[in-house]
Design a protein around this motif. Structure first.
Motif, PDB file in Angstrom:
ATOM      1  N   LEU A 191       0.834  -1.203   0.000  1.00 28.07           N
ATOM      2  CA  LEU A 191       0.000   0.000   0.000  1.00 28.07           C
ATOM      3  C   LEU A 191       0.868   1.252   0.000  1.00 28.07           C
ATOM      4  O   LEU A 191       0.539   2.253  -0.658  1.00 28.07           O
ATOM      5  N   ALA A 192       2.003   1.214   0.720  1.00 25.55           N
ATOM      6  CA  ALA A 192       2.911   2.358   0.709  1.00 25.55           C
ATOM      7  C   ALA A 192       3.512   2.569  -0.673  1.00 25.55           C
ATOM      8  O   ALA A 192       3.795   3.708  -1.064  1.00 25.55           O
ATOM      9  N   SER A 193       3.694   1.489  -1.442  1.00 23.41           N
ATOM     10  CA  SER A 193       4.230   1.622  -2.796  1.00 23.41           C
ATOM     11  C   SER A 193       3.299   2.431  -3.686  1.00 23.41           C
ATOM     12  O   SER A 193       3.736   3.019  -4.678  1.00 23.41           O
ATOM     13  N   LEU A 194       2.018   2.456  -3.320  1.00 22.48           N
ATOM     14  CA  LEU A 194       1.044   3.217  -4.104  1.00 22.48           C
ATOM     15  C   LEU A 194       0.745   4.580  -3.490  1.00 22.48           C
ATOM     16  O   LEU A 194       0.774   5.605  -4.162  1.00 22.48           O
ATOM     17  N   ILE A 195       0.465   4.585  -2.186  1.00 24.38           N
ATOM     18  CA  ILE A 195      -0.104   5.791  -1.578  1.00 24.38           C
ATOM     19  C   ILE A 195       0.965   6.746  -1.060  1.00 24.38           C
ATOM     20  O   ILE A 195       0.771   7.958  -1.046  1.00 24.38           O
ATOM     21  N   PHE A 196       2.112   6.200  -0.623  1.00 24.66           N
ATOM     22  CA  PHE A 196       3.185   7.041  -0.102  1.00 24.66           C
ATOM     23  C   PHE A 196       4.183   7.291  -1.228  1.00 24.66           C
ATOM     24  O   PHE A 196       5.352   6.907  -1.159  1.00 24.66           O
ATOM     25  N   ASN A 197       3.677   7.961  -2.291  1.00 24.61           N
ATOM     26  CA  ASN A 197       4.450   8.093  -3.517  1.00 24.61           C
ATOM     27  C   ASN A 197       3.884   9.254  -4.324  1.00 24.61           C
ATOM     28  O   ASN A 197       2.808   9.775  -4.021  1.00 24.61           O
ATOM     29  N   THR A 198       4.595   9.653  -5.372  1.00 25.06           N
ATOM     30  CA  THR A 198       4.033  10.641  -6.292  1.00 25.06           C
ATOM     31  C   THR A 198       2.976   9.965  -7.161  1.00 25.06           C
ATOM     32  O   THR A 198       2.980   8.746  -7.341  1.00 25.06           O
ATOM     33  N   ASN A 199       2.064  10.758  -7.713  1.00 23.01           N
ATOM     34  CA  ASN A 199       1.030  10.199  -8.578  1.00 23.01           C
ATOM     35  C   ASN A 199       1.630   9.495  -9.782  1.00 23.01           C
ATOM     36  O   ASN A 199       1.140   8.447 -10.215  1.00 23.01           O
ATOM     37  N   ASP A 200       2.685  10.071 -10.347  1.00 21.75           N
ATOM     38  CA  ASP A 200       3.310   9.478 -11.525  1.00 21.75           C
ATOM     39  C   ASP A 200       3.888   8.105 -11.221  1.00 21.75           C
ATOM     40  O   ASP A 200       3.739   7.154 -11.997  1.00 21.75           O
ATOM     41  N   ASP A 201       4.550   7.975 -10.074  1.00 23.12           N
ATOM     42  CA  ASP A 201       5.125   6.684  -9.707  1.00 23.12           C
ATOM     43  C   ASP A 201       4.037   5.675  -9.349  1.00 23.12           C
ATOM     44  O   ASP A 201       4.184   4.475  -9.617  1.00 23.12           O
ATOM     45  N   ALA A 202       2.951   6.143  -8.755  1.00 20.62           N
ATOM     46  CA  ALA A 202       1.841   5.242  -8.442  1.00 20.62           C
ATOM     47  C   ALA A 202       1.230   4.689  -9.725  1.00 20.62           C
ATOM     48  O   ALA A 202       0.918   3.486  -9.814  1.00 20.62           O
ATOM     49  N   ILE A 203       1.054   5.547 -10.724  1.00 14.49           N
ATOM     50  CA  ILE A 203       0.521   5.087 -12.006  1.00 14.49           C
ATOM     51  C   ILE A 203       1.479   4.096 -12.649  1.00 14.49           C
ATOM     52  O   ILE A 203       1.062   3.064 -13.188  1.00 14.49           O
ATOM     53  N   ARG A 204       2.755   4.382 -12.580  1.00 19.96           N
ATOM     54  CA  ARG A 204       3.749   3.479 -13.160  1.00 19.96           C
ATOM     55  C   ARG A 204       3.717   2.117 -12.477  1.00 19.96           C
ATOM     56  O   ARG A 204       3.817   1.073 -13.119  1.00 19.96           O
ATOM     57  N   VAL A 237      -4.644  13.599 -14.144  1.00 24.47           N
ATOM     58  CA  VAL A 237      -3.819  12.608 -13.456  1.00 24.47           C
ATOM     59  C   VAL A 237      -4.566  11.963 -12.287  1.00 24.47           C
ATOM     60  O   VAL A 237      -4.509  10.734 -12.119  1.00 24.47           O
ATOM     61  N   PRO A 238      -5.299  12.709 -11.430  1.00 23.48           N
ATOM     62  CA  PRO A 238      -6.083  12.040 -10.385  1.00 23.48           C
ATOM     63  C   PRO A 238      -7.090  11.037 -10.937  1.00 23.48           C
ATOM     64  O   PRO A 238      -7.283   9.966 -10.348  1.00 23.48           O
ATOM     65  N   VAL A 239      -7.743  11.369 -12.046  1.00 25.50           N
ATOM     66  CA  VAL A 239      -8.698  10.431 -12.635  1.00 25.50           C
ATOM     67  C   VAL A 239      -7.969   9.201 -13.180  1.00 25.50           C
ATOM     68  O   VAL A 239      -8.450   8.070 -13.054  1.00 25.50           O
ATOM     69  N   ILE A 240      -6.792   9.403 -13.772  1.00 24.42           N
ATOM     70  CA  ILE A 240      -6.021   8.269 -14.290  1.00 24.42           C
ATOM     71  C   ILE A 240      -5.614   7.327 -13.162  1.00 24.42           C
ATOM     72  O   ILE A 240      -5.783   6.103 -13.260  1.00 24.42           O
ATOM     73  N   VAL A 241      -5.085   7.879 -12.072  1.00 26.43           N
ATOM     74  CA  VAL A 241      -4.609   7.026 -10.991  1.00 26.43           C
ATOM     75  C   VAL A 241      -5.778   6.338 -10.282  1.00 26.43           C
ATOM     76  O   VAL A 241      -5.672   5.174  -9.862  1.00 26.43           O
ATOM     77  N   THR A 242      -6.918   7.017 -10.179  1.00 24.61           N
ATOM     78  CA  THR A 242      -8.099   6.402  -9.575  1.00 24.61           C
ATOM     79  C   THR A 242      -8.629   5.271 -10.453  1.00 24.61           C
ATOM     80  O   THR A 242      -8.925   4.165  -9.966  1.00 24.61           O
ATOM     81  N   GLY A 243      -8.748   5.533 -11.746  1.00 24.90           N
ATOM     82  CA  GLY A 243      -9.224   4.496 -12.659  1.00 24.90           C
ATOM     83  C   GLY A 243      -8.269   3.318 -12.755  1.00 24.90           C
ATOM     84  O   GLY A 243      -8.697   2.159 -12.855  1.00 24.90           O
ATOM     85  N   ALA A 244      -6.972   3.595 -12.718  1.00 26.35           N
ATOM     86  CA  ALA A 244      -5.996   2.514 -12.782  1.00 26.35           C
ATOM     87  C   ALA A 244      -6.099   1.603 -11.571  1.00 26.35           C
ATOM     88  O   ALA A 244      -5.909   0.378 -11.677  1.00 26.35           O
ATOM     89  N   SER A 245      -6.419   2.166 -10.413  1.00 32.54           N
ATOM     90  CA  SER A 245      -6.509   1.350  -9.191  1.00 32.54           C
ATOM     91  C   SER A 245      -7.703   0.396  -9.254  1.00 32.54           C
ATOM     92  O   SER A 245      -7.566  -0.787  -8.930  1.00 32.54           O
ATOM     93  N   TYR A 246      -8.878   0.878  -9.687  1.00 33.58           N
ATOM     94  CA  TYR A 246      -9.996  -0.049  -9.740  1.00 33.58           C
ATOM     95  C   TYR A 246      -9.864  -0.996 -10.931  1.00 33.58           C
ATOM     96  O   TYR A 246     -10.340  -2.143 -10.882  1.00 33.58           O
ATOM     97  N   GLY A 247      -9.191  -0.554 -12.009  1.00 31.38           N
ATOM     98  CA  GLY A 247      -8.918  -1.469 -13.112  1.00 31.38           C
ATOM     99  C   GLY A 247      -8.013  -2.606 -12.677  1.00 31.38           C
ATOM    100  O   GLY A 247      -8.226  -3.774 -13.035  1.00 31.38           O
ATOM    101  N   ARG A 248      -7.003  -2.286 -11.884  1.00 35.76           N
ATOM    102  CA  ARG A 248      -6.109  -3.312 -11.357  1.00 35.76           C
ATOM    103  C   ARG A 248      -6.880  -4.262 -10.436  1.00 35.76           C
ATOM    104  O   ARG A 248      -6.648  -5.486 -10.434  1.00 35.76           O
TER     105      ARG A 248
END
Length: 778
Positions: free
Chosen positions: A420-433, A474-485
């Motif tokens: 969870l820290a790999s996603l949330i304790f990170n920049t949005n760009d790195d979380a998307i990556r 970017v917020p919409v991308i990272v949110t959509g990527a999380s539920y897609g995953r």
């Protein structure tokens, strides 16, 4: 009076319609006022319309007849040169923006991570939260005090401008500087906001400043720049600037052009397509050069970070018919979640508007409160996740020590990582990556991805609307990527698609459900992922998500634009407009000027009204009967009064002499906020008794419609031609050759429904059928 006397809706009328009731309905201008108000950034400001129509008076005709081949070449060459400069400057700003964000946020996470390694958790939280607080405070202070128009993404303001709405301060130099600096600070502060929207506004600002045609204040008045002192050419440049902004934000040149075409521009033609494509091509080339520079390790912590700079997904994709149902489900979920996202965001913005209108202190306190809440969530939620052992075949160091990487150590012992820290304790760009990455199907737990999804969904809603530059892409991308995953994890081995691809499709579906674009989003995602094999799946997801979401509400930028009160003209006419004629919405009284008018009368009208267009008529003895000669603009009248081109007697023979005192450049459109004011002109009593021949300065070929034309047909003419004033003439000859003037405010539902209240109920029934209440579904 002059240009239409505007009437607005009763604030209590049609209150149930959340789509059309603006945030400031109680502050709308009263009847008989030509100036409306809208929320620009976070402040309420008066707005006017732009003059996209070519004003063909005698001076304009003489100027065009006098131009030779060299001047025509200069005009064409300058358009392409300015497009090149727009692309160059926007790409430099985009690179510096990302470089600054990655290094600022990177240093913050590195320092915090080092303290976590030493088990100094309290100090780590203090450093993390205080740095976020200071960055947010800085962004909100410079926005609130220096350039309030820089708040938000800026896309609704730019879109309204390209539709013909002139909002004060959106393209000034101060707004540009605050937009760049404030965006860097806000994104670095770990607020869940993006930098793509601010980049669109930044590109539009740069284009507008370059296209203002020079400035006397800074000594830039050379002849090459004078060609662009009109709203039409500046509109084209701003369109190119908005395309360059998306191209710089996502390294997507073709996507940028399509974004400007599909979402931003209200008028488009092939020549503009060529120039916008050239502009984005320049952006792509410059960014490519800087990517090579960063690969050599000269960009600090930027290194391999930055969403716009590197591919986030690249793999040969094989899929079969069995994979289609989960992809369709992603599209349906994206449409439902996107409409819910838009619904909640609009409600939050209404609440924020009540806070922001109180004082600057409340605006800043709101932003700081969101920052503190965000810091507590981002630092506290990873403690809920259990530590996982590092995989033996990890493609990178595990656990990750520092900022970037898929395996954040956080509080875990050696050999373990916190997913969870790999996603949330990170920049949005790195979380998307991390979410898009391949070969990581076993990296995340179901609970961690679900927590991350809900956190991003709600934090992005609450973070947008604070007094700071903030984007939604970017917020919409990272949110959509999380539920897609998450959907990919549920499907598991029953699908041929890996979890990273499901994250890409999830981001696509939420973008389609929220922003309702199809072609441009499809190309942007393809350019991001660098994989053409994704095209059929992305097209399918976008079509399904947009179709589902359209059943509930409009796209997010249209909702924000309407909530802010911008009088945006849609591409289609409402059905009830076909039941009305233009004579049903024109209100009076109408004041006219004569072809030769007394100076005192002109001054009185300009001082007592705020209208910007005035009909000119000729009456006996200057004509056999009352005749409509044309229309003259307020700015041109002020220029005539300032130059004091007066006649001692009302004699037509003085007209030709008066026109020789002026050049076409004297009536050119001034830069933003530099219009002359009637209050600044000093006239003696003797001069007030003199006359002005208005014929040489009047547009003698204005667009006119008969009073019996349907309102729907007049709207299409008004929008397609890009008019500011549309004269209404009588069907049958009468004492007056003109009935009134239509402006864009007369086509607004608020105005029409206030004049014809019986249409309210039937319109509300149609809206309820088209947009069923979200409460029935959720």
């Amino acid at each position: 009076m002059s240009s239409v006397i505007i009437s607005t809706a009763d604030p209590n009328a049609d209150r149930e319609d959340s789509i059309t009731v603006p945030l400031l309905s109680g502050l709308r201008s009263v009847p008989n006022s030509s100036s409306q108000v809208a929320i620009v950034g976070v402040n309420v400001c008066p707005i006017e319309s732009l003059d996209y129509e070519i004003f063909e008076n005698e001076l304009f005709k003489q100027d065009w007849r006098s131009r030779g081949k060299l001047q025509i070449f200069q005009y064409t060459f300058m358009k392409w040169l300015l497009c090149f400069l727009i692309g160059l400057i926007v790409s430099l700003v985009g690179f510096c923006n990302n470089l600054a964000v990655e290094n600022l946020a990177g240093m913050k996470f590195v320092v915090t991570s080092n303290m976590m390694l030493e088990s100094r958790y309290g100090m780590a939280f203090l450093v993390f939260s205080v740095s976020n607080f200071v960055l947010t405070l800085f962004a909100s202070i410079i926005t609130a005090f220096i350039a309030p128009a820089a708040a938000g993404s800026g896309i609704p303001e730019v879109k309204a401008y390209l539709n013909g709405v002139d909002a004060p301060g959106i393209f000034t130099l101060r707004t540009l500087v605050v937009k760049i600096v404030g965006s860097i600070s806000a994104v670095s502060s770990s607020l869940l906001v993006g930098k793509a929207g601010p980049m669109v506004h930044t590109g539009a600002c740069i284009a507008s400043l370059l296209g203002q045609g020079g400035s006397k204040k800074y000594g830039l008045t050379w002849g090459w720049l004078r060609f662009f002192k009109n709203d039409r050419d500046r509109r084209d440049l701003v369109t190119c600037g908005s395309a360059a902004g998306i191209a710089a934000a996502f390294r997507a040149p073709v996507g940028g052009v399509l974004f400007a075409l599909e979402e931003m521009a209200s008028w488009w033609r092939s020549a503009l397509l060529w120039r916008s494509f050239f502009t984005t091509a320049v952006v792509a080339l410059v960014l490519r050069a800087f990517i090579d520079l960063c690969l050599s390790g000269k960009c600090g912590l930027f290194g391999t970070g930055g969403l716009i700079m590197f591919d986030v997904y690249s793999e040969s994709v094989s899929y079969h018919l069995v994979d289609v149902p989960p992809v369709l489900a992603l599209g349906v979920i994206g449409g439902i979640l996107g409409s819910l996202y838009n619904f909640l965001l609009e409600k939050v913005l209404r609440i924020y508007s009540l806070i922001n209108e109180r004082s600057i202190g409340y605006k800043i306190c709101l932003a700081c409160s969101i920052s503190i809440f965000t810091s507590c969530l981002l630092f506290g939620l990873p403690w809920l996740a259990s530590c996982r052992p590092c995989p033996a075949d990890a493609s990178e160091a595990c656990p990750t020590i520092g900022r970037s990487g898929n395996y954040k150590k956080f509080q875990c012992p050696a050999g373990y990582y916190n997913d969870l820290a790999s996603l949330i304790f990170n920049t949005n760009d790195d979380a998307i990556r991390n979410l898009f990455s391949k070969g990581t199907d076993d990296e995340f737990q179901h609970s961690s991805v679900l927590i991350f999804f809900f956190t991003c969904f709600f934090l992005s809603i609450f973070s947008y609307g604070v007094v700071a530059p903030a984007g939604l892409f970017v917020p919409v991308i990272v949110t959509g990527a999380s539920y897609g995953r998450f959907v990919g994890m549920l499907v598991g081995p029953h699908s041929n698609l890996n979890h990273g691809l499901y994250a890409v499709l999830g981001a696509t579906s939420l973008l389609g459900g929220s922003m309702r674009m199809t072609v441009s989003l499809c190309v942007i995602i393809l350019e991001l992922t660098n994989n053409l094999l994704l095209l059929p799946l992305i097209m399918l997801v976008l079509l399904v998500s947009k179709t589902v979401a359209d059943a509930f509400n409009g796209n997010i930028y249209d909702l924000i634009m309407k909530a802010k009160g911008f009088p945006y003209l849609e591409t289609h006419a409402e059905p009830y407009m076909r039941q009305l004629s233009v004579g049903d919405v024109v209100t009076g009284p109408l004041q006219l000027f004569h072809g030769i008018e007394k100076v005192g009368n002109i001054v009185h009208v300009l001082m007592t009204t705020r209208h910007n267009g005035f009909p000119i008529i000729d009456e006996p003895p200057h004509s056999e009967c009352p005749v409509l000669f044309g229309i003259i603009l307020r700015a041109h009248l002020v220029t005539l009064l300032k130059k004091k081109a007066f006649l001692s007697t009302p004699d037509l023979t003085g007209g030709s002499n008066a026109s020789k005192q002026f050049l076409a450049g004297d009536f050119a459109k001034r830069g933003s906020g530099n219009d002359e004011k009637i209050e600044d002109i000093d006239l003696s009593e003797e001069e007030m008794e003199m006359f002005i021949d208005l014929h040489p300065f009047t547009n003698a070929s204005p667009y006119t419609v008969v009073e019996t034309m349907s309102l729907a047909k007049a709207l299409l003419l008004f929008r397609e031609v890009g008019l500011r004033h549309l004269l209404v003439i009588p069907k049958i000859s009468s004492r007056s050759p003109v009935v009134g003037i239509l402006t864009r405010h007369d086509f607004m539902p608020e105005h029409i429904l206030s004049l014809h209240p019986m249409l309210v109920r039937s319109r509300w029934k149609r809206l309820r059928f088209r947009f069923p209440p979200l409460s029935k579904l959720f």
